[in-house]
Write a protein that holds these residues in place. Structure first.
Motif, mmCIF file in Angstrom:
data_model
loop_
_atom_site.group_PDB
_atom_site.id
_atom_site.type_symbol
_atom_site.label_atom_id
_atom_site.label_comp_id
_atom_site.label_asym_id
_atom_site.label_seq_id
_atom_site.Cartn_x
_atom_site.Cartn_y
_atom_site.Cartn_z
ATOM 1 N N GLY A 40 0.780 -1.222 0.000
ATOM 2 C CA GLY A 40 0.000 0.000 0.000
ATOM 3 C C GLY A 40 0.816 1.277 0.000
ATOM 4 O O GLY A 40 0.322 2.320 0.391
ATOM 5 N N PHE A 41 2.060 1.237 -0.452
ATOM 6 C CA PHE A 41 2.895 2.427 -0.501
ATOM 7 C C PHE A 41 3.193 2.779 -1.949
ATOM 8 O O PHE A 41 3.704 1.947 -2.693
ATOM 9 C CB PHE A 41 4.210 2.179 0.249
ATOM 10 C CG PHE A 41 5.119 3.373 0.250
ATOM 11 C CD1 PHE A 41 4.875 4.424 1.107
ATOM 12 C CD2 PHE A 41 6.191 3.448 -0.600
ATOM 13 C CE1 PHE A 41 5.703 5.535 1.112
ATOM 14 C CE2 PHE A 41 7.023 4.550 -0.596
ATOM 15 C CZ PHE A 41 6.780 5.594 0.259
ATOM 16 N N PRO A 42 2.874 3.991 -2.371
ATOM 17 C CA PRO A 42 3.074 4.359 -3.777
ATOM 18 C C PRO A 42 4.505 4.805 -4.064
ATOM 19 O O PRO A 42 4.731 5.840 -4.661
ATOM 20 C CB PRO A 42 2.085 5.507 -3.965
ATOM 21 C CG PRO A 42 2.081 6.178 -2.639
ATOM 22 C CD PRO A 42 2.243 5.061 -1.618
ATOM 23 N N GLY A 43 5.478 4.052 -3.600
ATOM 24 C CA GLY A 43 6.874 4.437 -3.748
ATOM 25 C C GLY A 43 7.390 4.302 -5.161
ATOM 26 O O GLY A 43 6.790 3.667 -6.007
ATOM 27 N N ARG A 44 8.517 4.913 -5.383
ATOM 28 C CA ARG A 44 9.163 4.847 -6.689
ATOM 29 C C ARG A 44 10.537 4.217 -6.592
ATOM 30 O O ARG A 44 11.193 3.997 -7.574
ATOM 31 C CB ARG A 44 9.301 6.250 -7.278
ATOM 32 C CG ARG A 44 7.990 6.956 -7.471
ATOM 33 C CD ARG A 44 7.189 6.258 -8.564
ATOM 34 N NE ARG A 44 5.955 6.941 -8.807
ATOM 35 C CZ ARG A 44 4.780 6.591 -8.282
ATOM 36 N NH1 ARG A 44 4.707 5.574 -7.462
ATOM 37 N NH2 ARG A 44 3.704 7.249 -8.567
ATOM 38 N N ARG A 45 10.984 3.968 -5.365
ATOM 39 C CA ARG A 45 12.332 3.447 -5.171
ATOM 40 C C ARG A 45 12.329 2.522 -3.966
ATOM 41 O O ARG A 45 11.671 2.796 -2.965
ATOM 42 C CB ARG A 45 13.235 4.632 -4.905
ATOM 43 C CG ARG A 45 14.665 4.339 -4.807
ATOM 44 C CD ARG A 45 15.374 5.668 -4.718
ATOM 45 N NE ARG A 45 16.785 5.481 -4.488
ATOM 46 C CZ ARG A 45 17.611 6.470 -4.316
ATOM 47 N NH1 ARG A 45 17.169 7.698 -4.323
ATOM 48 N NH2 ARG A 45 18.880 6.229 -4.129
ATOM 49 N N VAL A 46 13.071 1.429 -4.063
ATOM 50 C CA VAL A 46 13.165 0.483 -2.956
ATOM 51 C C VAL A 46 14.623 0.103 -2.751
ATOM 52 O O VAL A 46 15.364 -0.094 -3.709
ATOM 53 C CB VAL A 46 12.275 -0.764 -3.194
ATOM 54 C CG1 VAL A 46 12.722 -1.553 -4.400
ATOM 55 C CG2 VAL A 46 12.219 -1.646 -1.980
ATOM 56 N N VAL A 47 15.038 0.079 -1.489
ATOM 57 C CA VAL A 47 16.380 -0.352 -1.110
ATOM 58 C C VAL A 47 16.217 -1.635 -0.308
ATOM 59 O O VAL A 47 15.478 -1.666 0.673
ATOM 60 C CB VAL A 47 17.112 0.715 -0.260
ATOM 61 C CG1 VAL A 47 18.505 0.232 0.114
ATOM 62 C CG2 VAL A 47 17.172 2.039 -1.011
ATOM 63 N N VAL A 48 16.888 -2.700 -0.751
ATOM 64 C CA VAL A 48 16.791 -4.009 -0.110
ATOM 65 C C VAL A 48 18.168 -4.374 0.419
ATOM 66 O O VAL A 48 19.155 -4.322 -0.329
ATOM 67 C CB VAL A 48 16.314 -5.083 -1.121
ATOM 68 C CG1 VAL A 48 16.250 -6.442 -0.474
ATOM 69 C CG2 VAL A 48 14.980 -4.697 -1.720
ATOM 70 N N ARG A 49 18.250 -4.750 1.704
ATOM 71 C CA ARG A 49 19.535 -5.148 2.301
ATOM 72 C C ARG A 49 19.391 -6.524 2.930
ATOM 73 O O ARG A 49 18.497 -6.764 3.734
ATOM 74 C CB ARG A 49 19.987 -4.152 3.351
ATOM 75 C CG ARG A 49 21.362 -4.485 3.895
ATOM 76 C CD ARG A 49 21.935 -3.374 4.712
ATOM 77 N NE ARG A 49 21.004 -2.904 5.716
ATOM 78 C CZ ARG A 49 21.314 -2.716 6.989
ATOM 79 N NH1 ARG A 49 22.531 -2.959 7.411
ATOM 80 N NH2 ARG A 49 20.425 -2.272 7.832
ATOM 81 N N ASN A 50 20.262 -7.425 2.548
ATOM 82 C CA ASN A 50 20.280 -8.777 3.099
ATOM 83 C C ASN A 50 21.130 -8.760 4.368
ATOM 84 O O ASN A 50 22.338 -8.601 4.313
ATOM 85 C CB ASN A 50 20.861 -9.749 2.074
ATOM 86 C CG ASN A 50 20.897 -11.175 2.579
ATOM 87 O OD1 ASN A 50 20.599 -11.453 3.723
ATOM 88 N ND2 ASN A 50 21.276 -12.086 1.706
ATOM 89 N N THR A 51 20.480 -8.926 5.522
ATOM 90 C CA THR A 51 21.203 -8.882 6.795
ATOM 91 C C THR A 51 21.465 -10.276 7.358
ATOM 92 O O THR A 51 21.916 -10.404 8.491
ATOM 93 C CB THR A 51 20.424 -8.049 7.828
ATOM 94 O OG1 THR A 51 19.141 -8.632 8.025
ATOM 95 C CG2 THR A 51 20.278 -6.613 7.363
ATOM 96 N N SER A 52 21.181 -11.300 6.594
ATOM 97 C CA SER A 52 21.378 -12.676 7.052
ATOM 98 C C SER A 52 22.688 -13.257 6.550
ATOM 99 O O SER A 52 23.388 -12.646 5.747
ATOM 100 C CB SER A 52 20.217 -13.551 6.564
ATOM 101 O OG SER A 52 19.031 -13.181 7.210
#
Length: 107
Positions: A40-52
């Motif tokens: 439900g967020f109309p974002g235009r950019r996503v940052v994904v970080r793998n912390t595992s």
């Protein structure tokens, strides 16, 4: 002078209010949507970080450990996402993966 391709996402002028959300999720063997539209967020950019300590695989809704883009432990990926695009994730090994997600876009 050479023409440069447009930059996406655009740099928003100061007059455009921006908003952001952050979330931590656990990704297992079933593909999970990480996209702003899925929550439900109309974002235009996503940052994904793998912390595992295990790899994460990114792709479409049918992503698998054998077909996805591998995000190694500790790595981060910053992606522009046009409206309607989806980003999905699945664990890349037998261990579930904790992922931190930051979503940014205009309000």
């Amino acid at each position: 002078m050479a023409a440069y391709p447009p930059v996406y996402p655009p740099f928003y002028p100061e007059s455009v209010p921006l908003t952001g959300t952050e979330q931590r999720v656990t990704v297992g063997s079933t593909p999970l949507s990480l996209t702003p539209s899925a929550v439900g967020f109309p974002g235009r950019r996503v940052v994904v970080r793998n912390t595992s300590a295990a790899p994460l695989c990114l792709g479409g809704p049918d992503v698998t450990a054998g077909t996805g883009y591998v995000l190694a432990p500790g790595e981060q990926l910053d992606l522009p996402l046009p409206p309607g695009d989806d980003l999905w994730a699945v664990r890349g090994s037998t261990a579930d993966v904790e992922v931190h997600i930051l979503r940014l876009g205009p309000r």
